[in-house]
Design a protein around this motif. Structure first.
Motif, short mmCIF file in Angstrom:
data_model
loop_
_atom_site.label_atom_id
_atom_site.label_comp_id
_atom_site.label_asym_id
_atom_site.label_seq_id
_atom_site.Cartn_x
_atom_site.Cartn_y
_atom_site.Cartn_z
N GLY A 91 39.65 45.87 42.57
CA GLY A 91 40.15 45.01 41.53
C GLY A 91 40.09 45.72 40.19
N LEU B 137 40.84 45.66 35.93
CA LEU B 137 41.04 44.89 34.72
C LEU B 137 40.95 45.85 33.52
N TYR C 179 46.04 44.05 34.80
CA TYR C 179 45.15 43.62 35.88
C TYR C 179 45.95 43.61 37.17
N PHE D 118 41.91 42.00 41.78
CA PHE D 118 40.89 41.50 40.86
C PHE D 118 40.87 39.97 40.88
N CYS E 159 37.38 38.02 42.30
CA CYS E 159 36.58 37.21 41.38
C CYS E 159 37.03 35.76 41.32
N GLY F 96 30.66 46.54 40.33
CA GLY F 96 31.58 46.81 39.23
C GLY F 96 31.25 48.11 38.53
N SER G 267 36.59 48.18 37.12
CA SER G 267 37.01 48.09 38.52
C SER G 267 35.92 47.39 39.32
#
Length: 599
Positions: free
Chosen positions: A150, A152, A163, A167, A171, A229, A246
Motif C-alpha cells: 500500500g 501513500l 495513493y 493502501f 487500512c 509500515g 508504504s
C-alpha cells in the motif's frame, strides 16, 4: 523549416502577391492556391498537414469555407483577407478565425502569419505536454495499483498527492476520505483503527525529522491484523518535496515468528549451554527468520533493525560469502565460515553449523571466530619463521661439505687459467649463500649494502653463457638507470643462478632464454627480474610443488634451489610469480619493492 500554407482566393494574382510578401519577410513557405470552396475541401481532405490557412473574405458566404477549414483542421490558424465590414469580421472571429486582415492592410500579413504560427506551435506543444502528463499520470496510477504494498504520498503542505487501492484495502480507508486529499484526516482515521494510536503518531513525527528510509514499526489493527509500515522523504532534484509511506500486511509472518520464538524459548537450555553461539531459526519456507538473544548481541541488533526474513539476514552477510551461505541452507547439514556486518558497520568472521530439526525447520548456529583467526594467523607466522630458520640451517649444512671440496679442487688448478676465475666466482656465490642461510637461521639482518639489479645480472652473465652452451640462445634485456635496493648483492645472486639453471634444464637440446630487468610502475613502484625459456612448460603437478622443500624432479638433487630462492625474495619484501603453459614455455618473474624489505 518551410511552412505549408493553403490559400483560397478566386484570383491567382492575389495568392502570388501574398506568397511574395511572406518570402520578402524571410518567411519561407510552400503555398497551395485553390480558387473555390470545392477545391478547398479537396485540399483539406487530401492528407497534407497545413500549418496556416488563408481565406479570401468578402461576404457572409465566405464564412462557410472558414467553418469547413476549422472542422477539418482544428488547431491550424486561419487568417481572413478582404474588405468585409466590422460586424462581419467580429462574426468571423467568434466563429474561430485567428485574425481578419483588411485588404488595405495586407502589408501586415508577414507579421500576422509569424505571430499565428508561433501561437499555433505553443498551443501544439502545450497540448502535447498535457497529453504526456495525462499518459504519465495513467502510467503512475497503473504502477501504483500493480504494487503489492500500500502506497501513500503527501507533499510538504500535508496534502495527499498519490495513493493506490492496496493502501485503501490494507487500512480499510474509504475512497471518499482519500478524495479529500487531506493527510490529517487520513492519519486520524488510522489512529482510530489501531490498538496503539500514540505509538503510530510518534513514528510519523519521527520520520519527518529524518532523511533516510525509516520503519514505522508494526501497527496492530483493531481486527488483530498487523501492518508493517515504512516511510522515506520524497525528493525531486535534490530537494525534499514530501514523504512516501508504504504498508504491507505481515500478520502471517509475525505469527510464524512468534511461534518460532516459542520454539527458541523451549530450547533455552541448549542456548545456555552454548552461550557464545548465536542461534538462527528459519521457517520451512525459508522466508521467515528468528534470532536468539545471543545472536542479536553478537551482531549488536535491536528491535528496530532485527532481520525478520531470510533476505534481510543475507543482507548482513558479506557479498562474497552470501552465495555460499544461501547454498548451504539447502543442504541437510553444512558447515562454513562467513563474514557478518554488525549494527556498528564492522565485519566479524563467524563459523556456521547448519542443519534441520525433526519438523523440517532449518536451524543454524554461528560463533564469532574473529579473535580465533587472528591468533591462528599469528601462530602460522611464527611457524613459518621457525620453518625458515630450520630450512636455512639445513641448507647451510648441506652446502658446507661441497663447498670445502670445491675449494680444495680450485687450489689444484694452475694460476692464470680462465676457468679458475669462473670457478672462484661460483665459490664466492656459494659462500654468500651460506652467509644468507646463517643470518636467516639466527634471524640477523643483512649487511647495510646496496644492490644494483643490472650489476648482479652482469656478474652472473659469464657463468650463464657457459651454462647455456652453444645451441641455447641467451638474450639480455636490461633496462638502464634502475634504482638500487638496500640489500646485499649476494642476496639476489643465488636467486638468479637457480632460475637460470632451471631454465637451461628445461631446454635439453635447443631454445632461447631471456633475462630481463625493468622498473614497473605502481604504488609503490617495484623492480622486476624475469627469466623466461621457450621450453615445454611445467606440468600442473610439478607447478603445485615446485617451491616445496626437498621436492625435485632430478634426483639426486636435494630440491632446495627454488625453496631458497623464494625465501630470499620474500625476505627482501618481494614475491615470485610463475607463468607457464604447454608449448609456450615458462617465465618466472621476481618482484622487488624499491623501498626494500619492510623494517
Amino acid at each position: 523549416m518551410r511552412a505549408r500554407v493553403l490559400h483560397l482566393t478566386p484570383r491567382e494574382e492575389a495568392a502570388k502577391e501574398a506568397a511574395a510578401l511572406l518570402e520578402g519577410a524571410y518567411l519561407p513557405c510552400e503555398s497551395t492556391w485553390v480558387a473555390n470552396a470545392a477545391a478547398l475541401g479537396s485540399a483539406l481532405r487530401g492528407g497534407i498537414p497545413f500549418d496556416l490557412i488563408l481565406l479570401g473574405f468578402e461576404t457572409r458566404e465566405d464564412l462557410a469555407p472558414l467553418r469547413e477549414a476549422l472542422g477539418l483542421h482544428p488547431g491550424v490558424p486561419v487568417l481572413l483577407l478582404g474588405g468585409a465590414g466590422e460586424d462581419l469580421a467580429l462574426e468571423a472571429l467568434r466563429a474561430g478565425a485567428t485574425e481578419v486582415l483588411p485588404g488595405d492592410r495586407l502589408g501586415r500579413l508577414p507579421f500576422q502569419v509569424r505571430r499565428a504560427l508561433a501561437e499555433a506551435r505553443r498551443a501544439a506543444a502545450l497540448q502535447e505536454a498535457e497529453g504526456a502528463r495525462g499518459r504519465l499520470g495513467s502510467l503512475l496510477r497503473a504502477v501504483l495499483d500493480a504494487t503489492s504494498e500500500g502506497i501513500l504520498v503527501e507533499d510538504l503542505a500535508g496534502r495527499i498527492t498519490a495513493y493506490n487501492r492496496k493502501f485503501m484495502s490494507l487500512c480499510g480507508i474509504p475512497e471518499h476520505l482519500l478524495a479529500t486529499l487531506e493527510m490529517d484526516k487520513v492519519i486520524q482515521f488510522l489512529v482510530d483503527h489501531f490498538q496503539d494510536p500514540g505509538a503510530f503518531l510518534d513514528e510519523v513525527r519521527h520520520l519527518g525529522a529524518l532523511s533516510g528510509r525509516e520503519p514505522l514499526g508494526l501497527l496492530k489493527s483493531l481486527e488483530d491484523r498487523q501492518i508493517e509500515g515504512t516511510g522515506r522523504p520524497c525528493r525531486l532534484g535534490g530537494e525534499t518535496v514530501g514523504r512516501v509511506f508504504s504498508f504491507r500486511d505481515v500478520t502471517d509472518r509475525e505469527r510464524s515468528a512468534e511461534r518460532m520464538k516459542q520454539v527458541i524459548q523451549a530450547q533455552r537450555p541448549f542456548l545456555e549451554a552454548a552461550a557464545d553461539a548465536g542461534l538462527v531459526l528459519l521457517h520451512g519456507t525459508g522466508e521467515e527468520v528468528a534470532l536468539s538473544e545471543t545472536a542479536q548481541g553478537l551482531l549488536g541488533l535491536g528491535a528496530r533493525n532485527l532481520p525478520r526474513s531470510l533476505d534481510a539476514l543475507l543482507a548482513l552477510v558479506h557479498p562474497e560469502d552470501a552465495p555460499a551461505l544461501r547454498a548451504a541452507l539447502d543442504a541437510p547439514r553444512a558447515s562454513l565460515e562467513a563474514r557478518l556486518r554488525t549494527a556498528a558497520g564492522a565485519w566479524i568472521r563467524t563459523a556456521w553449523t547448519l542443519g534441520r530439526d525433526a519438523g523440517g525447520r532449518r536451524l543454524g548456529a554461528f560463533r564469532d571466530i574473529t579473535g580465533d583467526l587472528r591468533g591462528r594467523r599469528e601462530a602460522e607466522a611464527r611457524a613459518r619463521e621457525d620453518w625458515t630458520a630450520a630450512l636455512a640451517t639445513a641448507f647451510a649444512r648441506a652446502l658446507r661439505t661441497p663447498l670445502e671440496n670445491l675449494r680444495a679442487h680450485l687450489d689444484a688448478i694452475p694460476p692464470g687459467d680462465a676457468r679458475l676465475r669462473e670457478a672462484q666466482a661460483c665459490a664466492g656465490l656459494l659462500s654468500g649463500l651460506l652467509d644468507q642461510a646463517a643470518r636467516a637461521a639466527l634471524r640477523e639482518p643483512a649487511p647495510d649494502l646496496l644492490l644494483d639489479l643490472n650489476t648482479v645480472a652482469e656478474r652472473i652473465r659469464p657463468w650463464a653463457e657457459e651454462l647455456a652452451g652453444p645451441r641455447i640462445t641467451l638474450r639480455w634485456d636490461l633496462q638502464p638507470g634502475l634504482p638500487t635496493l638496500p640489500l646485499s648483492p649476494g642476496h639476489l645472486e643465488p636467486v638468479l643462478m637457480n632460475l637460470l639453471r632451471n631454465a637451461r634444464e628445461a631446454l635439453p637440446s635447443q631454445g632461447e632464454i631471456l633475462v630481463r630487468t625493468a622498473l614497473a610502475p605502481g604504488d609503490p613502484p617495484h623492480l622486476v627480474l624475469e627469466v623466461g625459456d621457450t621450453g615445454p612448460g611445467i606440468p600442473p603437478h610439478v607447478r603445485e610443488r615446485m617451491f616445496d622443500a626437498t621436492f625435485t624432479t632430478r634426483p639426486p638433487a636435494r630440491g632446495l634451489g627454488l625453496t631458497v630462492a623464494r625465501h630470499l625474495v620474500e625476505a627482501a619484501g618481494g614475491s615470485i610469480q610463475v607463468e607457464t603453459g604447454p608449448l609456450r614455455g615458462t617465465t618466472v618473474k621476481v618482484n622487488l619493492p624499491v623501498g626494500g624489505p619492510p623494517g
